[in-house]
Motif scaffolding. Structure first.
Motif, PDB file in Angstrom:
ATOM      1  N   PHE A   1       0.497  -1.229   0.228  1.00  0.00           N
ATOM      2  CA  PHE A   1       0.256  -0.183   0.127  1.00  0.00           C
ATOM      3  C   PHE A   1       0.909   1.182   0.237  1.00  0.00           C
ATOM      4  O   PHE A   1       0.056   2.170   0.414  1.00  0.00           O
ATOM      5  CB  PHE A   1      -1.058  -0.054   0.958  1.00  0.00           C
ATOM      6  N   SER A   2       2.429   1.244   0.224  1.00  0.00           N
ATOM      7  CA  SER A   2       3.284   2.660  -0.103  1.00  0.00           C
ATOM      8  C   SER A   2       3.415   2.065  -1.972  1.00  0.00           C
ATOM      9  O   SER A   2       4.895   2.271  -1.754  1.00  0.00           O
ATOM     10  CB  SER A   2       3.787   2.539   1.331  1.00  0.00           C
ATOM     11  N   LEU A   3       3.004   2.257  -2.589  1.00  0.00           N
ATOM     12  CA  LEU A   3       3.848   1.858  -3.740  1.00  0.00           C
ATOM     13  C   LEU A   3       4.523   3.312  -4.479  1.00  0.00           C
ATOM     14  O   LEU A   3       4.104   3.882  -4.409  1.00  0.00           O
ATOM     15  CB  LEU A   3       3.158   1.538  -5.629  1.00  0.00           C
ATOM     16  N   GLY A   4       6.268   2.927  -4.953  1.00  0.00           N
ATOM     17  CA  GLY A   4       6.539   4.069  -5.172  1.00  0.00           C
ATOM     18  C   GLY A   4       7.193   5.038  -3.859  1.00  0.00           C
ATOM     19  O   GLY A   4       7.755   5.861  -3.906  1.00  0.00           O
ATOM     20  N   LYS A   5       6.446   4.728  -2.535  1.00  0.00           N
ATOM     21  CA  LYS A   5       6.875   5.343  -2.029  1.00  0.00           C
ATOM     22  C   LYS A   5       7.625   5.212  -0.411  1.00  0.00           C
ATOM     23  O   LYS A   5       8.016   3.846  -0.117  1.00  0.00           O
ATOM     24  CB  LYS A   5       5.323   6.472  -0.800  1.00  0.00           C
ATOM     25  N   GLY A   6       8.639   5.736   0.427  1.00  0.00           N
ATOM     26  CA  GLY A   6       9.483   4.971   1.120  1.00  0.00           C
ATOM     27  C   GLY A   6       8.379   4.818   2.176  1.00  0.00           C
ATOM     28  O   GLY A   6       8.034   5.222   2.877  1.00  0.00           O
ATOM     29  N   CYS A   7       9.162   3.157   2.977  1.00  0.00           N
ATOM     30  CA  CYS A   7       8.491   2.788   4.018  1.00  0.00           C
ATOM     31  C   CYS A   7       8.893   2.512   4.889  1.00  0.00           C
ATOM     32  O   CYS A   7       9.740   1.500   4.274  1.00  0.00           O
ATOM     33  CB  CYS A   7       7.375   1.424   3.054  1.00  0.00           C
ATOM     34  N   PRO A   8       9.348   2.988   5.800  1.00  0.00           N
ATOM     35  CA  PRO A   8      10.239   2.661   7.140  1.00  0.00           C
ATOM     36  C   PRO A   8       9.090   2.114   7.692  1.00  0.00           C
ATOM     37  O   PRO A   8       8.284   1.580   8.129  1.00  0.00           O
ATOM     38  CB  PRO A   8       9.743   3.512   8.198  1.00  0.00           C
ATOM     39  N   PHE A   9      10.001   0.965   8.030  1.00  0.00           N
ATOM     40  CA  PHE A   9       9.089  -0.601   8.919  1.00  0.00           C
ATOM     41  C   PHE A   9      10.556  -0.991  10.019  1.00  0.00           C
ATOM     42  O   PHE A   9      11.485  -1.221  10.033  1.00  0.00           O
ATOM     43  CB  PHE A   9       9.151  -1.758   8.440  1.00  0.00           C
TER      44      PHE A   9
ATOM     45  N   SER B   1      15.696  -8.742  -6.692  1.00  0.00           N
ATOM     46  CA  SER B   1      14.741  -8.311  -8.477  1.00  0.00           C
ATOM     47  C   SER B   1      14.560  -7.611  -8.720  1.00  0.00           C
ATOM     48  O   SER B   1      13.167  -7.373  -9.592  1.00  0.00           O
ATOM     49  CB  SER B   1      13.371  -9.643  -7.379  1.00  0.00           C
ATOM     50  N   SER B   2      14.877  -6.317  -7.908  1.00  0.00           N
ATOM     51  CA  SER B   2      14.922  -5.148  -8.731  1.00  0.00           C
ATOM     52  C   SER B   2      13.011  -4.085  -8.579  1.00  0.00           C
ATOM     53  O   SER B   2      12.782  -3.565  -9.428  1.00  0.00           O
ATOM     54  CB  SER B   2      14.300  -5.519 -10.593  1.00  0.00           C
ATOM     55  N   LEU B   3      12.137  -4.797  -7.736  1.00  0.00           N
ATOM     56  CA  LEU B   3      11.626  -3.959  -7.221  1.00  0.00           C
ATOM     57  C   LEU B   3      11.587  -3.605  -6.407  1.00  0.00           C
ATOM     58  O   LEU B   3      10.486  -2.726  -5.701  1.00  0.00           O
ATOM     59  CB  LEU B   3      10.653  -5.905  -6.285  1.00  0.00           C
ATOM     60  N   LEU B   4      12.336  -3.401  -5.912  1.00  0.00           N
ATOM     61  CA  LEU B   4      12.501  -1.761  -5.214  1.00  0.00           C
ATOM     62  C   LEU B   4      12.990  -1.393  -5.823  1.00  0.00           C
ATOM     63  O   LEU B   4      14.477  -1.212  -6.743  1.00  0.00           O
ATOM     64  CB  LEU B   4      13.849  -2.300  -3.212  1.00  0.00           C
ATOM     65  N   SER B   5      13.024   0.198  -5.420  1.00  0.00           N
ATOM     66  CA  SER B   5      13.891   1.267  -6.039  1.00  0.00           C
ATOM     67  C   SER B   5      15.200   1.878  -5.287  1.00  0.00           C
ATOM     68  O   SER B   5      16.506   2.414  -6.283  1.00  0.00           O
ATOM     69  CB  SER B   5      13.160   2.582  -6.617  1.00  0.00           C
ATOM     70  N   LYS B   6      14.820   2.168  -4.087  1.00  0.00           N
ATOM     71  CA  LYS B   6      16.357   2.326  -2.895  1.00  0.00           C
ATOM     72  C   LYS B   6      15.670   1.240  -1.945  1.00  0.00           C
ATOM     73  O   LYS B   6      14.473   1.209  -1.274  1.00  0.00           O
ATOM     74  CB  LYS B   6      16.481   3.537  -3.193  1.00  0.00           C
ATOM     75  N   GLY B   7      16.737   1.257  -0.939  1.00  0.00           N
ATOM     76  CA  GLY B   7      16.278   1.040   0.563  1.00  0.00           C
ATOM     77  C   GLY B   7      17.339   0.923   0.722  1.00  0.00           C
ATOM     78  O   GLY B   7      18.641   0.523   0.278  1.00  0.00           O
ATOM     79  N   PHE B   8      16.976   0.491   2.584  1.00  0.00           N
ATOM     80  CA  PHE B   8      18.537   0.340   3.314  1.00  0.00           C
ATOM     81  C   PHE B   8      17.789  -0.077   4.695  1.00  0.00           C
ATOM     82  O   PHE B   8      16.715  -0.113   5.288  1.00  0.00           O
ATOM     83  CB  PHE B   8      19.491   1.352   3.490  1.00  0.00           C
ATOM     84  N   TYR B   9      18.825  -1.389   5.339  1.00  0.00           N
ATOM     85  CA  TYR B   9      18.169  -1.636   6.723  1.00  0.00           C
ATOM     86  C   TYR B   9      19.396  -0.215   7.682  1.00  0.00           C
ATOM     87  O   TYR B   9      20.753  -0.527   7.158  1.00  0.00           O
ATOM     88  CB  TYR B   9      19.224  -3.104   7.113  1.00  0.00           C
ATOM     89  N   ASN B  10      19.017  -0.171   8.779  1.00  0.00           N
ATOM     90  CA  ASN B  10      19.291   1.142  10.198  1.00  0.00           C
ATOM     91  C   ASN B  10      19.934  -0.217  11.097  1.00  0.00           C
ATOM     92  O   ASN B  10      18.594  -0.788  11.647  1.00  0.00           O
ATOM     93  CB  ASN B  10      18.471   2.248  10.025  1.00  0.00           C
ATOM     94  N   LYS B  11      20.999  -1.017  11.108  1.00  0.00           N
ATOM     95  CA  LYS B  11      20.988  -1.524  12.135  1.00  0.00           C
ATOM     96  C   LYS B  11      21.212  -1.343  13.615  1.00  0.00           C
ATOM     97  O   LYS B  11      20.909  -1.952  14.453  1.00  0.00           O
ATOM     98  CB  LYS B  11      22.261  -2.822  11.396  1.00  0.00           C
ATOM     99  N   SER B  12      21.323  -0.104  13.568  1.00  0.00           N
ATOM    100  CA  SER B  12      21.686   0.398  14.872  1.00  0.00           C
ATOM    101  C   SER B  12      19.902   1.056  15.418  1.00  0.00           C
ATOM    102  O   SER B  12      19.740   0.474  17.066  1.00  0.00           O
ATOM    103  CB  SER B  12      21.893   1.416  15.264  1.00  0.00           C
ATOM    104  N   ASP B  13      19.221   1.680  14.823  1.00  0.00           N
ATOM    105  CA  ASP B  13      18.641   1.646  14.730  1.00  0.00           C
ATOM    106  C   ASP B  13      17.220   0.261  14.802  1.00  0.00           C
ATOM    107  O   ASP B  13      15.967   0.417  15.546  1.00  0.00           O
ATOM    108  CB  ASP B  13      16.865   3.070  14.231  1.00  0.00           C
TER     109      ASP B  13
END
Length: 364
Positions: A203-211, A234-246
């Motif tokens: 439900f957040s297509l094309g938007k930054g999705c913090p989880f 699979s190239s379904l994400l345009s960008k993303g990262f995992y903040n390990k400390s948070d």
């Protein structure tokens, strides 16, 4: 709401989880249940739109047709070089044997033949367009001899007997399917853990999705991170990262229709399909299967069917539905069952959002 869905088995996810999905899938000597994986409350899907999956294919898969063309050109170039050497060698012999007319005549004929062959090799035909997702044919126009030589002989004959034409069906694309199937199976196998993250992406297509994952166990964090990696691969994400400390994942899906269709439920149709195939293969069952069939009834009505099996001579029609608007899908599916003259045990409707306790009133 009229729930006159006579002759249809309606299933919710818990039926898949408990492995209670009709043992007749593997009849007689082959016994077993359908899925039996611990996927929690899961079932249903939307078949991926043909055009959207073509876009995924372009993004993920290697252009195999171009590679094959390059190999063909290289082979022809090698043949051309060898023939050129032969022509030069024979020309040299002609110059040395000018005083022998008979031999010269024979050699000249060989040279002319070699030149003609070389000319035909130099002209390389243009590469053909890549095949589309669906292969088209008319089951009603298929002859018995043609059907006998086909991988889907029993399926062709079954539709012929009901005067139904198959206009097309899904063609496997290994480079694409391997990636998407792996993603779909992982999501399905771990759905009870991943459901909230999946729905937030959906439900957040094309938007930054913090989880946030602060309240998850180490195992659950690992499961989420692996899904995140598979989505990126699979190239379904345009960008993303995992903040390990948070302990938070931030992901942005590609804002494309093909990605939307996959997340809306296409992944689950793949999941159900792969689980059935794995079961049948493990039991050594004899089967044929076609996916996303475009069919035309004798009166011209056109529809798409999700999955159709012929398992040891028995037909099985499966329809998957995501979302809460499943009742209209059940009604349409019931009409297909009647028009195809399927017995009640040969038609299964799988709904994603349908609770187990509500399936009884929709199954007659």
């Amino acid at each position: 709401m009229n729930y006159q869905t006579k002759g249809i088995l309606v299933l919710a996810a818990s039926s898949l989880a408990t492995g209670s999905l009709v043992a007749w899938l593997v009849p007689e000597k082959v016994a077993g249940a359908l899925v039996g994986s611990s996927i929690g409350a899961l079932a249903g899907a939307i078949a991926i739109n043909r055009q959207q999956e073509d876009r995924l294919r372009k993004l993920i898969s290697t252009d195999i047709s171009s590679l094959r063309r390059d190999e063909t050109v290289a082979q022809l170039a090698a043949q051309y070089t060898e023939l050129s050497k032969s022509v030069n060698a024979l020309s040299t012999q002609v110059n040395l044997l000018k005083h022998k007319p008979d031999i010269i005549k024979t050699l000249q004929q060989e040279i002319d033949a070699l030149k003609a062959e070389r000319a035909s090799i130099v002209t390389v035909p243009p590469a053909k367009a890549s095949p589309t997702k669906n292969t088209s044919f008319s089951a009603s126009e298929l002859s018995i001899d043609e059907a006998e030589g086909s991988e889907f002989t029993n399926t062709y004959k079954w539709f012929q007997s009901r005067q139904v034409e198959i206009q097309g069906y899904h063609q496997p694309e290994p480079a694409l399917d391997d990636v998407l199937d792996d993603l779909a199976v992982y999501l399905g196998d771990n759905y009870t853990v991943l459901e909230r993250f999946y729905k937030k992406l959906k439900f957040s297509l094309g938007k930054g999705c913090p989880f946030p994952l602060q309240e998850k166990s180490q195992k659950e964090i690992s499961i989420h991170n692996l899904l995140f990696k598979k989505l990126k691969d699979s190239s379904l994400l345009s960008k993303g990262f995992y903040n390990k400390s948070d302990k938070i994942i931030v992901a942005t899906t590609q804002n494309r229709e093909d990605v939307k269709f996959f997340l809306d439920g296409g992944w689950f149709e793949r999941f159900v399909y792969d689980k059935i195939i794995a079961l049948l293969d493990s039991k050594g069952a004899d089967y044929q299967v076609l996916r996303n069939l475009d069919i035309t009834y004798s009166n011209g009505d056109h529809f798409e069917l999700d999955i159709f099996f012929m398992i040891q001579g028995q037909p099985l029609l499966i329809e998957c539905k995501a979302g809460k608007q499943f009742d209209s899908g059940i009604e349409t599916f019931a009409k297909h069952r009647q028009r195809l003259s399927l017995n009640s045990e040969n038609a299964i409707f799988v709904a994603l959002e349908l609770e187990e306790r509500l399936t009884a009133v929709r199954t007659i």
